[in-house]
Design a protein around this motif. Structure first.
Motif, mmCIF file in Angstrom:
data_model
loop_
_atom_site.group_PDB
_atom_site.id
_atom_site.type_symbol
_atom_site.label_atom_id
_atom_site.label_comp_id
_atom_site.label_asym_id
_atom_site.label_seq_id
_atom_site.Cartn_x
_atom_site.Cartn_y
_atom_site.Cartn_z
ATOM 1 N N VAL A 193 0.829 -1.203 0.000
ATOM 2 C CA VAL A 193 0.000 0.000 0.000
ATOM 3 C C VAL A 193 0.866 1.256 0.000
ATOM 4 O O VAL A 193 0.575 2.237 -0.692
ATOM 5 N N LEU A 194 1.951 1.236 0.757
ATOM 6 C CA LEU A 194 2.808 2.414 0.883
ATOM 7 C C LEU A 194 3.730 2.604 -0.317
ATOM 8 O O LEU A 194 4.138 3.730 -0.619
ATOM 9 N N SER A 195 4.065 1.524 -1.005
ATOM 10 C CA SER A 195 5.068 1.599 -2.061
ATOM 11 C C SER A 195 4.739 2.598 -3.169
ATOM 12 O O SER A 195 5.608 3.374 -3.581
ATOM 13 N N PRO A 196 3.498 2.638 -3.710
ATOM 14 C CA PRO A 196 3.214 3.630 -4.752
ATOM 15 C C PRO A 196 3.420 5.069 -4.297
ATOM 16 O O PRO A 196 3.831 5.922 -5.085
ATOM 17 N N GLY A 197 3.137 5.350 -3.026
ATOM 18 C CA GLY A 197 3.385 6.696 -2.528
ATOM 19 C C GLY A 197 4.867 7.042 -2.510
ATOM 20 O O GLY A 197 5.253 8.203 -2.705
ATOM 21 N N ILE A 198 5.698 6.023 -2.287
ATOM 22 C CA ILE A 198 7.144 6.246 -2.287
ATOM 23 C C ILE A 198 7.658 6.439 -3.712
ATOM 24 O O ILE A 198 8.458 7.334 -3.984
ATOM 25 N N THR A 199 7.215 5.596 -4.641
ATOM 26 C CA THR A 199 7.739 5.662 -6.000
ATOM 27 C C THR A 199 7.237 6.878 -6.769
ATOM 28 O O THR A 199 7.903 7.333 -7.702
ATOM 29 N N MET A 200 6.069 7.405 -6.396
ATOM 30 C CA MET A 200 5.564 8.561 -7.141
ATOM 31 C C MET A 200 6.295 9.853 -6.773
ATOM 32 O O MET A 200 6.293 10.807 -7.552
ATOM 33 N N THR A 201 6.942 9.893 -5.615
ATOM 34 C CA THR A 201 7.573 11.129 -5.160
ATOM 35 C C THR A 201 8.680 11.612 -6.097
ATOM 36 O O THR A 201 8.662 12.771 -6.538
ATOM 37 N N PRO A 202 9.675 10.772 -6.444
ATOM 38 C CA PRO A 202 10.697 11.270 -7.377
ATOM 39 C C PRO A 202 10.148 11.600 -8.758
ATOM 40 O O PRO A 202 10.666 12.493 -9.439
#
Length: 287
Positions: A193-202
């Protein structure tokens, strides 16, 4: 009328490798649907993703993708985000597996999956950390102006760019949308669940840099000839916004789908919970 329609269907650059891979996948899926019950929603999701891949790589639209920056960004978003997400969300693995003849599964597929080269390669490529880094790295790498120039000047690098985006997108979304608990899944439901929020940042940061840039970062599109008469900076701004907003929205949808799977696992009791540690009663001295 027919001629105008055929113009868009005929590929700008024909590829036997892509066509054979596309047809083989479609045939396996159709065969698998005959042997398994697949809901209408899953079928629509799969075929829409396949249609987006075909339109992005093997139609006349590829001419515009090669000759306009913002169109190129649309292609990359489709190949890297939307099409893999749609196909993986349809959970086609079992269907494609059933589409293979039984002898092929027994004599070819099983030995390959048990071989050490396959296990070693999948252990690296499907490692959550590696897949996440590669997913973001390919987006950022092909945004470097020098790399973009190489891709536009050499058709082999251009095809490698597109295939790398597609492969990294499939691997990442397969890990994020895995419907199994961990193990055997490679990610815990919470991390999915958290991973897309991390990858979208850069990607958001890179899109903002391109959007607000006052210089032409990609003059190669001017050299190759632009498909539209847009102002250079306007087209670049539109391309940056496409990287910024639609990509973030698609990843947010992926996070919500992962959340839905987490709730399903929780309701079915398939998530292993560690028991709370209990205090041991102090031992009494023997009388």
């Amino acid at each position: 009328m027919m001629a105008s329609v055929l113009k868009w269907i005929v590929p700008w650059e024909f590829s036997w490798v892509f066509l054979l891979a596309f047809v083989a996948t479609a045939v396996l899926y159709v065969r698998g649907c005959r042997r398994l019950h697949v809901s209408v929603g899953r079928r629509l999701s799969f075929w829409l993703g396949m249609l987006l891949i075909y339109a992005s790589l093997h139609t006349y639209l590829d001419y515009y993708f090669e000759h306009e920056f913002f169109m190129h960004r649309i292609q990359q978003i489709l190949l890297h985000h939307l099409a893999p997400l749609l196909i993986i969300a349809s959970y086609p693995g079992t269907v494609l597996h059933k589409g293979l003849p039984f002898r092929w599964r027994l004599r070819l597929l099983r030995p390959v999956r048990r071989s050490w080269p396959w296990r070693a390669a999948s252990a690296v490529w499907c490692n959550p950390a590696v897949a996440t880094v590669v997913f973001v790295a390919f987006i950022l790498m092909w945004l470097v102006p020098s790399m973009q120039t190489l891709a536009m000047l050499d058709w082999r690098i251009y095809r490698f760019m597109n295939w790398s985006m597609l492969a990294s997108g499939f691997t990442y979304w397969w890990l994020v949308l895995d419907h199994r608990p961990r193990p055997p899944g490679r990610m815990t439901p919470g991390v999915r669940v958290l991973s897309p929020g991390i990858t979208m940042t850069p990607q958001i940061i890179a899109g903002a840099i391109v959007t607000f840039s006052k210089a032409d970062l990609y003059p190669i599109f001017e050299i190759c000839g632009r498909a539209f008469t847009f102002n250079v900076l306007t087209a670049q701004l539109v391309g940056g916004v496409i990287m910024w907003v639609p990509a973030a929205l698609i990843e947010s949808v992926g996070g919500l789908l992962a959340m839905r799977q987490w709730l399903r696992l929780s309701r079915s009791g398939r998530i292993r919970r560690k028991p709370w540690p209990t205090r041991r009663a102090p031992a009494t001295a023997r009388q």
